[in-house]
Design a protein around this motif. Structure first.
Motif, PDB file in Angstrom:
ATOM      1  N   GLN A 150       0.829  -1.208   0.000  1.00  0.00           N
ATOM      2  CA  GLN A 150       0.000   0.000   0.000  1.00  0.00           C
ATOM      3  C   GLN A 150       0.860   1.252   0.000  1.00  0.00           C
ATOM      4  O   GLN A 150       1.882   1.329   0.706  1.00  0.00           O
ATOM      5  CB  GLN A 150      -0.904   0.016   1.246  1.00  0.00           C
ATOM      6  N   ARG A 151       0.452   2.236  -0.776  1.00  0.00           N
ATOM      7  CA  ARG A 151       1.084   3.557  -0.682  1.00  0.00           C
ATOM      8  C   ARG A 151       0.726   4.178   0.663  1.00  0.00           C
ATOM      9  O   ARG A 151      -0.343   3.921   1.217  1.00  0.00           O
ATOM     10  CB  ARG A 151       0.591   4.479  -1.805  1.00  0.00           C
ATOM     11  N   PHE A 152       1.610   5.040   1.176  1.00  0.00           N
ATOM     12  CA  PHE A 152       1.348   5.683   2.459  1.00  0.00           C
ATOM     13  C   PHE A 152       1.706   7.165   2.447  1.00  0.00           C
ATOM     14  O   PHE A 152       1.677   7.827   3.483  1.00  0.00           O
ATOM     15  CB  PHE A 152       2.111   4.975   3.588  1.00  0.00           C
ATOM     16  N   MET A 153       2.013   7.719   1.250  1.00  0.00           N
ATOM     17  CA  MET A 153       2.407   9.116   1.176  1.00  0.00           C
ATOM     18  C   MET A 153       2.387   9.587  -0.274  1.00  0.00           C
ATOM     19  O   MET A 153       2.288   8.787  -1.207  1.00  0.00           O
ATOM     20  CB  MET A 153       3.819   9.295   1.735  1.00  0.00           C
ATOM     21  N   ASN A 154       2.494  10.901  -0.435  1.00  0.00           N
ATOM     22  CA  ASN A 154       2.717  11.514  -1.736  1.00  0.00           C
ATOM     23  C   ASN A 154       4.194  11.392  -2.061  1.00  0.00           C
ATOM     24  O   ASN A 154       5.043  12.052  -1.444  1.00  0.00           O
ATOM     25  CB  ASN A 154       2.285  12.987  -1.683  1.00  0.00           C
ATOM     26  N   GLU A 155       4.533  10.567  -3.014  1.00  0.00           N
ATOM     27  CA  GLU A 155       5.926  10.307  -3.334  1.00  0.00           C
ATOM     28  C   GLU A 155       6.679  11.551  -3.780  1.00  0.00           C
ATOM     29  O   GLU A 155       7.914  11.630  -3.632  1.00  0.00           O
ATOM     30  CB  GLU A 155       6.028   9.250  -4.446  1.00  0.00           C
ATOM     31  N   SER A 156       5.988  12.533  -4.349  1.00  0.00           N
ATOM     32  CA  SER A 156       6.643  13.715  -4.921  1.00  0.00           C
ATOM     33  C   SER A 156       6.860  14.835  -3.912  1.00  0.00           C
ATOM     34  O   SER A 156       7.388  15.891  -4.261  1.00  0.00           O
ATOM     35  CB  SER A 156       5.808  14.251  -6.097  1.00  0.00           C
ATOM     36  N   ILE A 157       6.490  14.607  -2.662  1.00  0.00           N
ATOM     37  CA  ILE A 157       6.626  15.630  -1.631  1.00  0.00           C
ATOM     38  C   ILE A 157       8.100  15.987  -1.439  1.00  0.00           C
ATOM     39  O   ILE A 157       8.996  15.223  -1.826  1.00  0.00           O
ATOM     40  CB  ILE A 157       6.005  15.100  -0.315  1.00  0.00           C
ATOM     41  N   THR A 158       8.382  17.151  -0.857  1.00  0.00           N
ATOM     42  CA  THR A 158       9.764  17.540  -0.609  1.00  0.00           C
ATOM     43  C   THR A 158      10.491  16.457   0.186  1.00  0.00           C
ATOM     44  O   THR A 158       9.933  15.854   1.103  1.00  0.00           O
ATOM     45  CB  THR A 158       9.837  18.882   0.144  1.00  0.00           C
ATOM     46  N   TYR A 159      11.738  16.198  -0.167  1.00  0.00           N
ATOM     47  CA  TYR A 159      12.459  15.061   0.416  1.00  0.00           C
ATOM     48  C   TYR A 159      12.596  15.151   1.928  1.00  0.00           C
ATOM     49  O   TYR A 159      12.587  14.137   2.621  1.00  0.00           O
ATOM     50  CB  TYR A 159      13.825  14.870  -0.247  1.00  0.00           C
ATOM     51  N   ASN A 160      12.725  16.361   2.482  1.00  0.00           N
ATOM     52  CA  ASN A 160      12.848  16.496   3.926  1.00  0.00           C
ATOM     53  C   ASN A 160      11.587  16.000   4.645  1.00  0.00           C
ATOM     54  O   ASN A 160      11.651  15.533   5.782  1.00  0.00           O
ATOM     55  CB  ASN A 160      13.114  17.957   4.291  1.00  0.00           C
ATOM     56  N   SER A 161      10.440  16.073   3.964  1.00  0.00           N
ATOM     57  CA  SER A 161       9.174  15.655   4.572  1.00  0.00           C
ATOM     58  C   SER A 161       9.046  14.136   4.652  1.00  0.00           C
ATOM     59  O   SER A 161       8.104  13.627   5.274  1.00  0.00           O
ATOM     60  CB  SER A 161       7.995  16.225   3.778  1.00  0.00           C
ATOM     61  N   TYR A 162       9.956  13.414   4.033  1.00  0.00           N
ATOM     62  CA  TYR A 162       9.920  11.954   4.129  1.00  0.00           C
ATOM     63  C   TYR A 162      10.062  11.479   5.569  1.00  0.00           C
ATOM     64  O   TYR A 162       9.534  10.439   5.952  1.00  0.00           O
ATOM     65  CB  TYR A 162      11.001  11.333   3.241  1.00  0.00           C
ATOM     66  N   GLY A 163      10.795  12.223   6.392  1.00  0.00           N
ATOM     67  CA  GLY A 163      10.918  11.841   7.798  1.00  0.00           C
ATOM     68  C   GLY A 163       9.568  11.808   8.486  1.00  0.00           C
ATOM     69  O   GLY A 163       9.206  10.820   9.140  1.00  0.00           O
ATOM     70  N   ASP A 164       8.790  12.896   8.354  1.00  0.00           N
ATOM     71  CA  ASP A 164       7.455  12.941   8.949  1.00  0.00           C
ATOM     72  C   ASP A 164       6.579  11.813   8.415  1.00  0.00           C
ATOM     73  O   ASP A 164       5.861  11.156   9.176  1.00  0.00           O
ATOM     74  CB  ASP A 164       6.786  14.286   8.651  1.00  0.00           C
ATOM     75  N   CYS A 165       6.633  11.586   7.101  1.00  0.00           N
ATOM     76  CA  CYS A 165       5.766  10.566   6.477  1.00  0.00           C
ATOM     77  C   CYS A 165       6.124   9.163   6.946  1.00  0.00           C
ATOM     78  O   CYS A 165       5.234   8.362   7.270  1.00  0.00           O
ATOM     79  CB  CYS A 165       5.868  10.657   4.953  1.00  0.00           C
TER      80      CYS A 165
END
Length: 559
Positions: free
Chosen positions: A347-362
């Motif tokens: 399952q996807r769990f985030m917007n893949e194209s979001i700013t890379y720094n936001s990957y931590g929160d996701c």
């Protein structure tokens, strides 16, 4: 290396050399001390871009700006409880002065990048480009043998993992903007015709990105008498009479610093023990793209003198895959159509194209929700593989799979399979979940709307999408086998936590005052961007702006 200098700088990245240049330009004798055998730090591995709002050339990018708009944007992005208004205004004012000084004192010129948007569209004061500025190239031959002691740019930042290119050139190539093939040919030709360089080895002597920035700073510092010593770890700070006035290096040698010591030694990203004590779990130093000498030694040394720290729980997070040459950050790859990121259930769990720094929160939010995302998985189809680069692997239309056996195959960076079912079995992801996800993604790609996470719905997302793909530049149907998968890790560019400083870079103590004679810049400090990442260049920009101020303050000279 003498026994006494006016200013001693610990570390050799962009913030370190800016501190050194700022002080040396005022007549200081300066020593730059580097722990490792290579110089340049993580800065040398970076894109070399600086985020400088309202810079004097921003109109070249077709953008108008003002200090007021920049403040409105930064205040809207950075939580007020993390960074106060005065700190934001200090950065806006002195990043401009730093950039002017940099261009005046080095051979560099900086060009605003059109279309390189701020990372948070929808926030008042946002700009579609121009605030991130790209350094001009530097002829590496000027460095002599010091070129081969400079931390190299990561392979993923180079064309075919070999040819140096600027951020502007990389954006053009990665987004396949008009003229991208011509740019590729120019980059290749410059490398191939440097016959003396080829006789020395593969390293490109046409320096771009972070290598260009560090080389220009080093050459200007050297011209002003700044000394650089390598393989000289600092073991402690010397304090007497309530003031820091020197360092002790490995072996016991004491070096006096009459005007001050500047800590510019990076964060603690490669200290697993300190990571586990401060960062969310799970956490691993192995997935960090920071240089391996960044272990937080000088942060700990300053704490022994009563220094306070902040933001120790955070990092400059990135989506990362492991390549044969080490961690590679998916800066642009995550935004291309035809790629998705899934958990163990498919399952996807985030917007893949979001700013890379936001990957931590996701990632950490998904983990708290019970999703198995450590690791997650990138899945893409053969259409993506043919058309786009991935973690330094050149697209198949230029570099077919049989030419990349070191990166594709069982137990390697990319797993390949004929079908969705086979790829799910090979990576241990739930097939039914992945099949359901792929069906939804195909529907979203056809309609142009990601109903789950809004991917491709704003200017930041589409910046690294494919403008030729309609109706959504970030969504592809993923119908063409064979399929590929890569284990995706939560990595980082470095940690955000460190010493708390005032507006001049002076290190703060537990009583709310300053530790006289001690300064800190860059990732050795608590980030003045807080937990956010307003735009590309928001790591180097603050490091150099504060370094510029610290050098002047140590010398007692106002800017």
């Amino acid at each position: 290396m003498k026994n006494e200098y006016d200013v001693v700088v610990v570390g050799s990245g962009a913030g370190a050399f800016m501190s050194a240049l700022s002080a040396a330009n005022l007549g200081a004798s300066v020593l730059v001390v580097e722990k490792g055998g290579l110089w340049g730090g993580t800065s040398a591995k970076s894109g070399g871009g600086l985020w400088v709002p309202n810079n004097r050339n921003i109109s070249r990018a077709g953008v108008s700006d003002s200090s007021e708009e920049a403040f409105e944007y930064m205040r809207g992005v950075i939580p007020a409880g993390e960074v106060d208004d005065a700190t934001i205004m200090n950065y806006i004012e002195y990043s401009l002065k730093m950039l002017n000084f940099l261009e005046a004192q080095t051979e560099l010129s900086y060009t605003p990048i059109p279309g390189y948007a701020d990372y948070y569209p929808g926030v008042e004061g946002w700009k579609p480009g121009g605030r991130t500025v790209d350094p001009s190239s530097v002829d590496g031959r000027k460095l002599g043998e010091m070129l081969y002691k400079l931390v190299d740019s990561p392979p993923a930042s180079k064309a075919l993992s070999v040819f140096s290119m600027s951020v502007s050139e990389a954006v053009q190539i990665l987004t396949r903007m008009p003229g991208w093939k011509r740019t590729c040919l120019r980059v290749f030709w410059g490398y191939l015709t440097d016959i003396p360089g080829r006789l020395k080895g593969r390293r490109d002597r046409h320096l771009a990105q972070g290598n260009a920035l560090l080389s220009a700073l080093y050459l200007s510092c050297k011209a002003k008498g700044v000394e650089l010593v390598l393989e000289t770890p600092v073991v402690s700070l010397v304090e007497s009479g309530g003031r820091v006035n020197g360092i002790v290096v490995e072996g016991g040698k004491r070096i006096a610093a009459g005007k001050g010591v500047v800590i510019a030694a990076g964060g603690f990203e490669h200290n697993q023990e300190t990571r586990e004590a401060n960062l969310p779990m799970p956490t691993s130093a192995a997935s960090s793209s920071g240089v391996e000498t960044n272990t937080g030694d000088l942060i700990a040394a300053a704490e022994k003198l009563g220094a306070t720290t902040g933001m120790m729980h955070d990092a400059w997070w990135t989506p990362t895959v492991m390549t044969p040459s080490g961690p590679a950050v998916l800066f642009s790859e995550k935004s291309k159509p035809g790629l998705i990121i899934v958990d163990k259930m498919g399952q996807r769990f985030m917007n893949e194209s979001i700013t890379y720094n936001s990957y931590g929160d996701c990632f950490y939010r998904a983990c708290k929700e019970g999703k198995d995302v450590f690791p997650a998985y990138c899945i893409f189809d053969s259409h993506y593989r043919k058309k786009y680069m991935f973690a330094g692997l050149v697209q198949a239309e230029l570099s077919p799979d049989f030419m990349n056996r070191a990166m594709i195959g069982e137990g390697k960076m990319l797993i390949k399979a004929r079908s969705i079912k086979e790829i799910s079995q090979k990576i241990g992801v739930d097939y039914e979940g992945l099949k359901s996800t792929m069906t939804k993604v195909r529907t979203y790609a056809e309609a142009g709307v990601d109903q789950d996470f809004g991917r491709g719905g704003d200017d930041h997302d589409v910046m690294y999408g494919d403008p030729e793909v309609k109706p959504n530049a970030c969504l592809g149907p993923m119908t063409e086998g064979p399929y590929y998968a890569a284990e995706l890790l939560l990595g980082d560019l470095g940690t955000k936590g460190g010493l708390e400083i005032n507006h001049d870079g002076q290190v703060m103590n537990e009583k709310g005052g300053v530790i006289d004679g001690l300064y800190a810049v860059g990732n050795s400090t608590s980030s003045i961007m807080g937990s956010k990442y307003p735009g590309a260049g928001c790591t180097l920009g603050p490091a150099m702006a504060i370094g510029f101020k610290a050098g002047h303050h140590a010398m007692g000279k106002p800017i």
